[in-house]
Design a protein around this motif. Structure first.
Motif, PDB file in Angstrom:
ATOM      1  N   SER A  49       0.845  -1.180   0.000  1.00  0.00           N
ATOM      2  CA  SER A  49       0.000   0.000   0.000  1.00  0.00           C
ATOM      3  C   SER A  49       0.882   1.232   0.000  1.00  0.00           C
ATOM      4  O   SER A  49       1.581   1.499   0.979  1.00  0.00           O
ATOM      5  CB  SER A  49      -0.898  -0.037   1.237  1.00  0.00           C
ATOM      6  N   SER A  50       0.878   1.972  -1.111  1.00  0.00           N
ATOM      7  CA  SER A  50       1.676   3.191  -1.171  1.00  0.00           C
ATOM      8  C   SER A  50       0.890   4.343  -0.554  1.00  0.00           C
ATOM      9  O   SER A  50      -0.337   4.333  -0.564  1.00  0.00           O
ATOM     10  CB  SER A  50       2.000   3.541  -2.622  1.00  0.00           C
ATOM     11  N   SER A  51       1.621   5.348  -0.062  1.00  0.00           N
ATOM     12  CA  SER A  51       0.928   6.508   0.504  1.00  0.00           C
ATOM     13  C   SER A  51       0.395   7.379  -0.633  1.00  0.00           C
ATOM     14  O   SER A  51       0.899   7.339  -1.754  1.00  0.00           O
ATOM     15  CB  SER A  51       1.890   7.308   1.377  1.00  0.00           C
ATOM     16  N   TYR A  52      -0.650   8.153  -0.330  1.00  0.00           N
ATOM     17  CA  TYR A  52      -1.188   9.066  -1.336  1.00  0.00           C
ATOM     18  C   TYR A  52      -0.112  10.025  -1.819  1.00  0.00           C
ATOM     19  O   TYR A  52      -0.038  10.361  -2.998  1.00  0.00           O
ATOM     20  CB  TYR A  52      -2.347   9.872  -0.733  1.00  0.00           C
ATOM     21  N   LYS A  53       0.739  10.441  -0.871  1.00  0.00           N
ATOM     22  CA  LYS A  53       1.781  11.401  -1.223  1.00  0.00           C
ATOM     23  C   LYS A  53       2.690  10.830  -2.308  1.00  0.00           C
ATOM     24  O   LYS A  53       3.015  11.487  -3.291  1.00  0.00           O
ATOM     25  CB  LYS A  53       2.585  11.719   0.044  1.00  0.00           C
ATOM     26  N   LEU A  54       3.080   9.549  -2.141  1.00  0.00           N
ATOM     27  CA  LEU A  54       3.982   8.937  -3.107  1.00  0.00           C
ATOM     28  C   LEU A  54       3.303   8.837  -4.475  1.00  0.00           C
ATOM     29  O   LEU A  54       3.891   9.217  -5.494  1.00  0.00           O
ATOM     30  CB  LEU A  54       4.391   7.540  -2.626  1.00  0.00           C
ATOM     31  N   LEU A  55       2.052   8.353  -4.503  1.00  0.00           N
ATOM     32  CA  LEU A  55       1.359   8.184  -5.782  1.00  0.00           C
ATOM     33  C   LEU A  55       1.253   9.525  -6.504  1.00  0.00           C
ATOM     34  O   LEU A  55       1.523   9.618  -7.705  1.00  0.00           O
ATOM     35  CB  LEU A  55      -0.032   7.602  -5.542  1.00  0.00           C
ATOM     36  N   LEU A  56       0.892  10.576  -5.743  1.00  0.00           N
ATOM     37  CA  LEU A  56       0.734  11.875  -6.382  1.00  0.00           C
ATOM     38  C   LEU A  56       2.064  12.423  -6.867  1.00  0.00           C
ATOM     39  O   LEU A  56       2.150  13.009  -7.948  1.00  0.00           O
ATOM     40  CB  LEU A  56       0.082  12.866  -5.403  1.00  0.00           C
TER      41      LEU A  56
ATOM     42  N   VAL B 169       4.665  10.676  -7.840  1.00  0.00           N
ATOM     43  CA  VAL B 169       5.073   9.946  -9.046  1.00  0.00           C
ATOM     44  C   VAL B 169       4.334  10.499 -10.254  1.00  0.00           C
ATOM     45  O   VAL B 169       4.931  10.772 -11.318  1.00  0.00           O
ATOM     46  CB  VAL B 169       4.804   8.429  -8.885  1.00  0.00           C
ATOM     47  N   ALA B 170       3.034  10.716 -10.102  1.00  0.00           N
ATOM     48  CA  ALA B 170       2.259  11.278 -11.216  1.00  0.00           C
ATOM     49  C   ALA B 170       2.800  12.653 -11.585  1.00  0.00           C
ATOM     50  O   ALA B 170       2.929  12.978 -12.772  1.00  0.00           O
ATOM     51  CB  ALA B 170       0.791  11.357 -10.840  1.00  0.00           C
ATOM     52  N   GLY B 171       3.159  13.463 -10.562  1.00  0.00           N
ATOM     53  CA  GLY B 171       3.732  14.771 -10.831  1.00  0.00           C
ATOM     54  C   GLY B 171       5.025  14.669 -11.621  1.00  0.00           C
ATOM     55  O   GLY B 171       5.235  15.384 -12.597  1.00  0.00           O
ATOM     56  N   ALA B 172       5.883  13.723 -11.227  1.00  0.00           N
ATOM     57  CA  ALA B 172       7.144  13.527 -11.941  1.00  0.00           C
ATOM     58  C   ALA B 172       6.885  13.124 -13.393  1.00  0.00           C
ATOM     59  O   ALA B 172       7.555  13.600 -14.314  1.00  0.00           O
ATOM     60  CB  ALA B 172       7.975  12.463 -11.228  1.00  0.00           C
ATOM     61  N   LEU B 173       5.879  12.259 -13.601  1.00  0.00           N
ATOM     62  CA  LEU B 173       5.566  11.833 -14.969  1.00  0.00           C
ATOM     63  C   LEU B 173       5.107  13.021 -15.812  1.00  0.00           C
ATOM     64  O   LEU B 173       5.527  13.162 -16.973  1.00  0.00           O
ATOM     65  CB  LEU B 173       4.473  10.756 -14.935  1.00  0.00           C
ATOM     66  N   LEU B 174       4.272  13.857 -15.232  1.00  0.00           N
ATOM     67  CA  LEU B 174       3.815  15.040 -15.972  1.00  0.00           C
ATOM     68  C   LEU B 174       4.979  15.961 -16.282  1.00  0.00           C
ATOM     69  O   LEU B 174       5.105  16.473 -17.399  1.00  0.00           O
ATOM     70  CB  LEU B 174       2.748  15.784 -15.168  1.00  0.00           C
ATOM     71  N   ALA B 175       5.860  16.162 -15.306  1.00  0.00           N
ATOM     72  CA  ALA B 175       7.014  17.036 -15.520  1.00  0.00           C
ATOM     73  C   ALA B 175       7.891  16.502 -16.652  1.00  0.00           C
ATOM     74  O   ALA B 175       8.332  17.256 -17.522  1.00  0.00           O
ATOM     75  CB  ALA B 175       7.816  17.143 -14.223  1.00  0.00           C
TER      76      ALA B 175
END
Lengths: 216, 100, 578
Positions: free
Chosen positions: B6-13, B15-21
């Protein structure tokens, strides 16, 4: 086993010892399937590389016909949907049943947005006369083999689009199951499995995007 | 071994931010018109980074059984074999077939 | 009652032994009645039987086509069918035998039936997927039958472009059928790998996994890595036919050799998909009928994986005369020789197992002896064909035809028949007639040699394969070959009839008619619906013939928690009570 002290949960098949074993087996099965998917798309990537080696200038010329803005928007859309699938799994793990449904619904919506943008891209090319193979009749690219590029383009994005469509079907299936409250922290295997599939589709697009849209 | 993570919400968000960047970065680099071989190399390297982020943190390979990671890598190894050996032929043919 | 105290690397486990019953009141055959209960069953044993019936049907269809081909070749000119029909017959013979019989035969029939029992599981890991894969196979083969009836196909089973993208007939639908069957074998492979990884009973470590299991594991790895490339190749071919996408068409700027690369990237490893499960059967039978510990367990297990890997590096040896670069041909020729090493390791290990063993020449072992003889010839002629210079001479001649029939029929089908004779009593609880079975085996062996030995001679003399007419000097050899084909066919009919008779009239076989140590023989015949009442704890490996038979009674964990799956169990202390 001899030590069935607790009652068997409804989702557990008779030949498994416990839910963890069943979950791991299903996930391993999905990873093996991901290997086959990788190699199936890999064949097309292989064809792409071979023809890029044979006709290097064709790819830079023909890529100009592709709309980088639309491709970028679709990339963002798919990354967003990957995030929401991951959030759906997270919601299942913390037993938040309402958030499972919300996140799956957003994923479904984003998948549809992707297909709609793809539809506009395709119809725009059809209007120009860019059809696959022998039906190609566009005169704007100064290369005798221009149709080869678009054949590969249609094959790869088309197969990817079929995968998105299958993903849309799977999301609807998950939504139906989720609305019946079937998923909880003890059992969310289908969400996890479909999630892996969806991330794979995302990864494939992550490679398709630069290889087609960013080479002109 | 249990594959639940179970990943934390912070980590998931993030990672998504890094992908967008990284997506923004690869598009920006594209509009800088770097000359031929380098532009595609940069684009593919960024794509590999993005794919690795998705595989490790969205598909949970970072925490999962090592065997699943091995499977995923195996797929790419055999893909390299397919493409590599085919290219060995395509590049060393005396007369490339498409020219006749 | 005996108790053995076993320890795992986690905790001590008390194991209670119990004797297997000879017959169980309920077995998988009588637990539910009616065709519908068979068609909807997710029981791995019933799915295995479904596959057995279907693949046997297609084996007979392909066999009849082979006989028609041989009759046509009785005279140098036209005998009774026209040239176009002849082309369709050899195409369909090849396509049906490879895609509908050889590839699914061992993994989907015997693998489905035996593997879960050998790993001590109650079913395959993903039972619903298993049934789904059977239906994909059924749908794919129906599409193939449809293509035969609507136009036929004359491309050869290899579908080489650009001919296949331009010729008429039902190429598109047959290709689609093969595509669907390909997904069926992918799903079977996914299931096999997941079963071996996740469902091994406590005590079955990797070093106690049966060699049949190891060979299926290697096969499944090949299937999951190679089959998707075939799928995409066939998809591209279909698009070539529908839209003329031109990727494989030189007239449109495409590269037809690329098709051959992609096709053989699957189809060469596919040869190992067909033969490697046969190796597993050989290991089981050789050990059982010589009453000896298998010689070189790890060598046999790892060489299967080595074959699987090297098999991916050699596909270009099918393309020596296709216009492939000479550099690539040389590399492929060299790499092809390497396949001989792991294969040779296996042959020597089987021979070493038999050396000074207590050999009992029952029917399964007779088939395996036939396998060893024929497969070795097939293998050696393969080495000859891998030689670049020689291959240019005999490429596309009957030499190649004879070579791959020695490997596929002499190797794989002999092993499959051996496996069926070996496991038939377990599958149906009845023993077949030994004398008739041996006559069948002998006829198959003689008929096979009579059919294909002359083809080596014709090939080296220059008789090209797939030709409708031939020059008069080959007529004698062709006629010997045709007679041999009929002897071979009679042999198969006798064997199959004997099997069917056994189900109705055979004597009850009992749990362990061969005195084997392998796990599947420690449960009643026919197999109970869920194989084991409880998941067993395994103390010894399947080839431990140096241990007394009593040690192979099934163990059952008695003290609280079951040991972890696949955990190391060793019988530390053994005491007898009562």
């Amino acid at each position: 086993m001899a030590n069935h002290s607790t009652t068997t949960p409804a989702h557990l098949l008779h030949h498994y010892v416990d839910s963890d074993q069943q979950f791991d087996a299903a996930k391993l099965g999905m990873w093996i399937f991901i290997v086959t998917e990788t190699l199936m798309f890999g064949g097309l990537f292989g064809a792409y590389i071979v023809y890029r080696v044979l006709y290097p200038e064709l790819f830079t010329l023909a890529s100009e016909e592709l709309d980088t803005i639309m491709g970028s928007i679709n990339t963002v859309v798919l990354i967003g949907s990957s995030l929401t699938v991951a959030l759906a799994i997270k919601s299942a793990q913390v037993n938040n049943k309402r958030n499972i449904i919300i996140n799956l619904a957003i994923t479904l919506a984003l998948a549809c947005v992707f297909m709609i943008i793809k539809y506009f891209e395709y119809t725009h090319k059809f209007e120009l006369g860019i059809f696959p193979g022998v039906y190609y009749e566009y005169g704007g690219i100064d290369h005798p083999q221009a149709h080869i590029f678009f054949s590969i383009y249609y094959m790869m994005t088309g197969l990817h689009g079929i995968h998105i469509t299958i993903g849309i079907g799977l999301m609807i299936w998950l939504l139906v199951k989720a609305s019946k409250n079937e998923f909880h922290s003890g059992y969310y295997t289908p969400v996890e499995i479909v999630g892996l599939y969806w991330h794979l589709v995302d990864i494939i697009w992550i490679f398709l995007f630069p290889l087609f849209y960013l080479i002109d | 071994m249990s594959g639940h993570h179970s990943s934390s919400y912070k980590l998931l968000l993030s990672v998504a931010g890094a992908l967008l960047a990284l997506t923004v970065l690869t598009v920006v680099v594209h509009y800088m018109y770097i000359p031929e071989p380098y532009s595609i190399i940069i684009a593919v390297v960024i794509a590999v980074f993005k794919a690795a982020l998705v595989a490790l943190f969205f598909m949970n390979l970072y925490w999962d059984s090592r065997f699943n990671t091995m499977l995923f890598i195996t797929a790419f190894v055999f893909l390299t074999l397919l493409v590599g050996i085919t290219l060995l032929d395509v590049l060393s043919r005396d007369v490339p077939v498409p020219s006749f | 009652m005996a108790t053995a105290e076993a320890s795992s690397n986690i905790s001590k486990v008390q194991v209670r032994r119990y004797k297997p019953e000879e017959y169980a009141e309920h077995n998988y055959l009588n637990v539910a009645k009616g065709l519908w209960s068979w068609l909807t069953s997710v029981d791995h044993k019933r799915i295995g039987i479904l596959y057995l019936v279907t693949t046997t049907f297609f084996f007979l269809v392909g066999g009849v086509m082979a006989l028609l081909l041989r009759i046509e070749l009785w005279t140098p000119a036209q005998t009774f069918v026209d040239a176009n029909t002849y082309n369709q017959l050899f195409t369909l013979h090849g396509a049906i035998m490879i895609f509908l019989f050889l590839v699914p035969s061992v993994p989907a029939v015997l693998g489905n039936f035996i593997l879960p029992i050998q790993v001590g599981a109650k079913d395959m890991a993903l039972p619903r997927l298993n049934l789904f894969s059977y239906y994909l196979y059924a749908i794919g083969s129906l599409i193939a039958v449809y293509s035969i009836l609507h136009g036929g196909i004359d491309t050869g089973w290899t579908f080489y472009t650009p001919y296949s993208s331009q010729t008429g007939g039902a190429v598109t639908s047959l290709v689609f059928g093969v595509f669907v069957v390909g997904f069926s074998s992918i799903l079977t492979a996914v299931n096999i790998i997941a079963t071996i990884h996740k469902l091994r009973a406590p005590g079955i470590t990797w070093s106690k996994l049966s060699l049949f299991g190891w060979s299926l594991y290697a096969t499944s790895i090949i299937i999951i890595l190679a089959t998707p490339v075939l799928a995409i190749t066939l998809l591209l071919l279909t698009m070539e036919r529908i839209f003329g996408i031109g990727i494989f068409d030189p007239a449109l700027g495409g590269d037809p050799i690329l098709f051959q690369h992609f096709f053989w990237f699957y189809s060469h490893p596919a040869v190992y998909i067909m033969i490697v499960p046969g190796f597993g059967i050989v290991s089981e039978i050789v050990s059982t009928f010589t009453r000896k510990v298998i010689f070189g367990y790890w060598a046999i297990a790892i060489s299967s994986l080595a074959i699987a890997f090297i098999g991916f590096l050699v596909w270009g040896h099918h393309m020596f005369v296709s216009g492939q670069a000479s550099l690539a041909s040389m590399v492929f020729s060299f790499l092809s020789f390497l396949v001989g090493i792991p294969t040779g390791i296996k042959i020597f290990n089987w021979l070493a197992t038999m050396h000074r063993g207590s050999i009992s020449l029952r029917t399964p072992l007779l088939y395996i002896l036939g396998f060893l003889f024929l497969f070795t010839i097939g293998g050696f002629t393969g080495i000859a064909l891998a030689t670049l210079a020689l291959d240019v001479h005999v490429h596309d001649t009957y030499y190649v035809v004879a070579h791959f029939h020695f490997v596929m029929v002499g190797g794989m089908v002999m092993a499959f028949m051996g496996g069926l004779h070996y496991w038939w009593p377990k599958m149906f609880g009845r023993m077949y007639n030994q004398a008739v079975a041996k006559i069948g085996c002998l006829l198959i062996f003689l008929g096979f040699n009579l059919t294909f030995m002359p083809q080596f001679i014709m090939g080296i003399q220059g008789m090209p394969r797939r030709y409708f007419n031939y020059i008069d000097q080959f007529q004698g050899l062709h006629q010997i070959s045709t007679i041999g084909a009929f002897v071979l066919g009679i042999g198969f009919i006798i064997a199959i009839a004997n099997f069917i008779m056994a189900i109705y009239k055979g004597k009850k076989a009992g749990a362990n008619p061969w005195g084997s140590r392998a796990l599947e023989w420690q449960i009643p015949s026919p197999v109970p619906p869920h194989n084991f009442d409880h998941i067993p704890v395994i103390i010894h490996g399947p080839y431990d013939y140096h241990q007394p038979m009593a040690d192979f009674q099934l163990g059952l964990a008695t003290n609280g928690h079951a040991p972890a799956h696949g955990a190391e169990i060793s019988a530390e202390k053994q005491e007898t009570e009562e």
